[in-house]
Design a protein around this motif. Structure first.
Motif, PDB file in Angstrom:
ATOM      1  N   GLY A   3       0.788  -1.223   0.000  1.00 46.93           N
ATOM      2  CA  GLY A   3       0.000   0.000   0.000  1.00 46.93           C
ATOM      3  C   GLY A   3       0.821   1.274   0.000  1.00 46.93           C
ATOM      4  O   GLY A   3       0.263   2.358  -0.101  1.00 46.93           O
ATOM      5  N   ARG A   4       2.128   1.153   0.133  1.00 48.95           N
ATOM      6  CA  ARG A   4       3.041   2.283   0.008  1.00 48.95           C
ATOM      7  C   ARG A   4       4.349   1.757  -0.570  1.00 48.95           C
ATOM      8  O   ARG A   4       4.825   0.695  -0.161  1.00 48.95           O
ATOM      9  N   PHE A   5       4.944   2.501  -1.483  1.00 46.87           N
ATOM     10  CA  PHE A   5       6.260   2.115  -1.980  1.00 46.87           C
ATOM     11  C   PHE A   5       7.042   3.353  -2.369  1.00 46.87           C
ATOM     12  O   PHE A   5       6.567   4.492  -2.215  1.00 46.87           O
ATOM     13  N   ALA A   6       8.257   3.160  -2.821  1.00 45.95           N
ATOM     14  CA  ALA A   6       9.126   4.282  -3.172  1.00 45.95           C
ATOM     15  C   ALA A   6       9.866   3.976  -4.460  1.00 45.95           C
ATOM     16  O   ALA A   6      10.127   2.814  -4.789  1.00 45.95           O
ATOM     17  N   LEU A   7      10.190   5.034  -5.187  1.00 43.18           N
ATOM     18  CA  LEU A   7      11.050   4.943  -6.361  1.00 43.18           C
ATOM     19  C   LEU A   7      12.006   6.121  -6.297  1.00 43.18           C
ATOM     20  O   LEU A   7      11.623   7.257  -6.583  1.00 43.18           O
ATOM     21  N   THR A   8      13.227   5.838  -5.894  1.00 45.70           N
ATOM     22  CA  THR A   8      14.200   6.902  -5.670  1.00 45.70           C
ATOM     23  C   THR A   8      15.408   6.805  -6.593  1.00 45.70           C
ATOM     24  O   THR A   8      16.315   7.630  -6.504  1.00 45.70           O
ATOM     25  N   ALA A   9      15.435   5.813  -7.469  1.00 46.49           N
ATOM     26  CA  ALA A   9      16.575   5.614  -8.371  1.00 46.49           C
ATOM     27  C   ALA A   9      16.606   6.712  -9.441  1.00 46.49           C
ATOM     28  O   ALA A   9      15.570   7.241  -9.839  1.00 46.49           O
ATOM     29  N   PRO A  10      17.783   7.052  -9.937  1.00 40.32           N
ATOM     30  CA  PRO A  10      17.893   8.039 -11.017  1.00 40.32           C
ATOM     31  C   PRO A  10      17.220   7.546 -12.292  1.00 40.32           C
ATOM     32  O   PRO A  10      17.102   6.336 -12.528  1.00 40.32           O
ATOM     33  N   ARG A  11      16.813   8.493 -13.117  1.00 40.88           N
ATOM     34  CA  ARG A  11      16.120   8.157 -14.370  1.00 40.88           C
ATOM     35  C   ARG A  11      16.928   7.191 -15.222  1.00 40.88           C
ATOM     36  O   ARG A  11      16.386   6.211 -15.745  1.00 40.88           O
ATOM     37  N   ARG A  12      18.210   7.449 -15.391  1.00 40.14           N
ATOM     38  CA  ARG A  12      19.014   6.602 -16.276  1.00 40.14           C
ATOM     39  C   ARG A  12      19.107   5.171 -15.750  1.00 40.14           C
ATOM     40  O   ARG A  12      19.149   4.216 -16.531  1.00 40.14           O
ATOM     41  N   ALA A  13      19.142   5.009 -14.448  1.00 39.51           N
ATOM     42  CA  ALA A  13      19.184   3.661 -13.872  1.00 39.51           C
ATOM     43  C   ALA A  13      17.882   2.918 -14.155  1.00 39.51           C
ATOM     44  O   ALA A  13      17.888   1.718 -14.451  1.00 39.51           O
ATOM     45  N   VAL A  14      16.759   3.629 -14.091  1.00 37.15           N
ATOM     46  CA  VAL A  14      15.461   3.013 -14.383  1.00 37.15           C
ATOM     47  C   VAL A  14      15.379   2.633 -15.859  1.00 37.15           C
ATOM     48  O   VAL A  14      14.907   1.549 -16.217  1.00 37.15           O
ATOM     49  N   GLU A  15      15.855   3.534 -16.729  1.00 38.07           N
ATOM     50  CA  GLU A  15      15.850   3.237 -18.161  1.00 38.07           C
ATOM     51  C   GLU A  15      16.659   1.976 -18.467  1.00 38.07           C
ATOM     52  O   GLU A  15      16.205   1.102 -19.211  1.00 38.07           O
ATOM     53  N   GLU A  16      17.840   1.895 -17.893  1.00 32.78           N
ATOM     54  CA  GLU A  16      18.714   0.754 -18.169  1.00 32.78           C
ATOM     55  C   GLU A  16      18.123  -0.540 -17.615  1.00 32.78           C
ATOM     56  O   GLU A  16      18.150  -1.583 -18.283  1.00 32.78           O
ATOM     57  N   PHE A  17      17.582  -0.483 -16.421  1.00 34.42           N
ATOM     58  CA  PHE A  17      17.054  -1.692 -15.785  1.00 34.42           C
ATOM     59  C   PHE A  17      15.848  -2.247 -16.535  1.00 34.42           C
ATOM     60  O   PHE A  17      15.717  -3.460 -16.717  1.00 34.42           O
ATOM     61  N   LEU A  18      14.971  -1.361 -17.009  1.00 32.13           N
ATOM     62  CA  LEU A  18      13.722  -1.801 -17.626  1.00 32.13           C
ATOM     63  C   LEU A  18      13.773  -1.832 -19.147  1.00 32.13           C
ATOM     64  O   LEU A  18      12.831  -2.296 -19.783  1.00 32.13           O
ATOM     65  N   GLY A  19      14.850  -1.331 -19.741  1.00 34.96           N
ATOM     66  CA  GLY A  19      14.956  -1.364 -21.188  1.00 34.96           C
ATOM     67  C   GLY A  19      14.051  -0.387 -21.892  1.00 34.96           C
ATOM     68  O   GLY A  19      13.525  -0.681 -22.969  1.00 34.96           O
ATOM     69  N   VAL A  20      13.837   0.779 -21.286  1.00 32.12           N
ATOM     70  CA  VAL A  20      13.044   1.826 -21.921  1.00 32.12           C
ATOM     71  C   VAL A  20      13.981   2.955 -22.327  1.00 32.12           C
ATOM     72  O   VAL A  20      15.080   3.098 -21.795  1.00 32.12           O
ATOM     73  N   ILE A  21      13.534   3.757 -23.286  1.00 33.55           N
ATOM     74  CA  ILE A  21      14.320   4.893 -23.737  1.00 33.55           C
ATOM     75  C   ILE A  21      13.472   6.151 -23.674  1.00 33.55           C
ATOM     76  O   ILE A  21      12.238   6.097 -23.647  1.00 33.55           O
ATOM     77  N   ASP A  22      14.170   7.298 -23.620  1.00 38.07           N
ATOM     78  CA  ASP A  22      13.485   8.603 -23.636  1.00 38.07           C
ATOM     79  C   ASP A  22      12.502   8.754 -22.492  1.00 38.07           C
ATOM     80  O   ASP A  22      11.417   9.329 -22.634  1.00 38.07           O
ATOM     81  N   LEU A  23      12.854   8.228 -21.324  1.00 44.70           N
ATOM     82  CA  LEU A  23      12.016   8.395 -20.141  1.00 44.70           C
ATOM     83  C   LEU A  23      12.145   9.824 -19.633  1.00 44.70           C
ATOM     84  O   LEU A  23      13.250  10.351 -19.511  1.00 44.70           O
TER      85      LEU A  23
END
Length: 256
Positions: A3-23
């Protein structure tokens, strides 16, 4: 439940981990709560240039899934979680399981251990994260709800399963974690039917998460700073003890 979570990673780290571009860039979020926008990743329609893999794209959805057949969301419960064991057969989640599976990036989530009432002890909050930090991808579902005037709202829920490891001593449920090697299969709603991805809807390895006691500041949505994750000494009687699912866990908002 989650019911609560956090996302504190930098944008580029999220892009690399999930394989998305232009986030698009986004701030660190330490206390994401129901009804707020959450970042999700979906499989795209086109192939990437020079690759036979489909695009992955990110978008924001309202945390609290509303099935397309709902007439008025005000008369419908807020579905922030979906039980992995029953989601395939539930009317609220059936279509999303078949057509709109997503990944929800997170740095971790919060859970509360609730001592027996007779102890008089207050619930103890825990920050639960992958050991060593990093990013994790929760299994999610998405639905687009359309109002009578034609406006649309993208909504989502996080799948949960039976807890294990450090989390089992705190709460009976935890988010389903999808490993990077299974991202494509989970997101592939064209060739992978729900029954073909049921093996992915499981708890991670027992030692995957670590649970850190934190203050009750996280109880208030208005509190959004990094101090929410600072370790504390649990109050007397608030230590985590082995426990199974509590009565009422099937409800969607049993946090407070």
């Amino acid at each position: 439940m989650c019911g609560r979570f956090a996302l504190t990673a930098p944008r580029r780290a999220v892009e690399e981990f999930l394989g998305v571009i232009d986030l698009d860039d986004f701030p660190a979020r330490y206390n994401i709560a129901p009804t707020q926008p959450v970042l999700v990743v979906v499989e795209g329609e086109r192939g990437r240039p020079g690759s036979n893999l489909p695009d992955r794209r990110a978008l924001l959805v309202r945390w609290g899934l509303t099935p397309g057949w709902v007439k008025d969301p005000r008369d419908f419960p807020l579905l922030i979680n979906a039980r992995a064991e029953t989601a395939i057969g539930k009317a609220s989640f059936r279509a999303a399981m078949r057509h709109r599976r997503v990944l929800v990036p997170a740095s971790g989530f919060y859970e509360w251990h609730r001592p027996a009432k007779e102890t008089g002890a207050k619930p103890q909050a825990y920050w639960i994260r992958p050991k060593g930090g990093g990013i994790v991808a929760f299994a999610g579902l998405m639905e687009t709800w359309s109002s009578a005037d034609g406006s649309e709202v993208d909504t989502g829920a996080i799948l949960t399963t039976t807890s294990n490891g450090a989390v089992a001593r705190i709460h009976g449920r935890l988010p389903v974690v999808i490993g990077p090697e299974d991202f494509s299969r989970w997101l592939d709603c064209r060739t992978q039917e729900p029954r073909e991805v049921t093996d992915l809807m499981r708890a991670p390895e027992p030692d995957f998460f670590e649970a850190i006691p934190v203050s009750d500041k996280v109880n208030k949505v208005a509190n959004t700073g990094p101090d929410l994750q600072e370790p504390v000494t649990p109050a007397a009687g608030g230590e985590a003890q082995p426990s199974g699912p509590k009565a009422g866990d099937a409800g969607q908002l049993s946090l407070f």
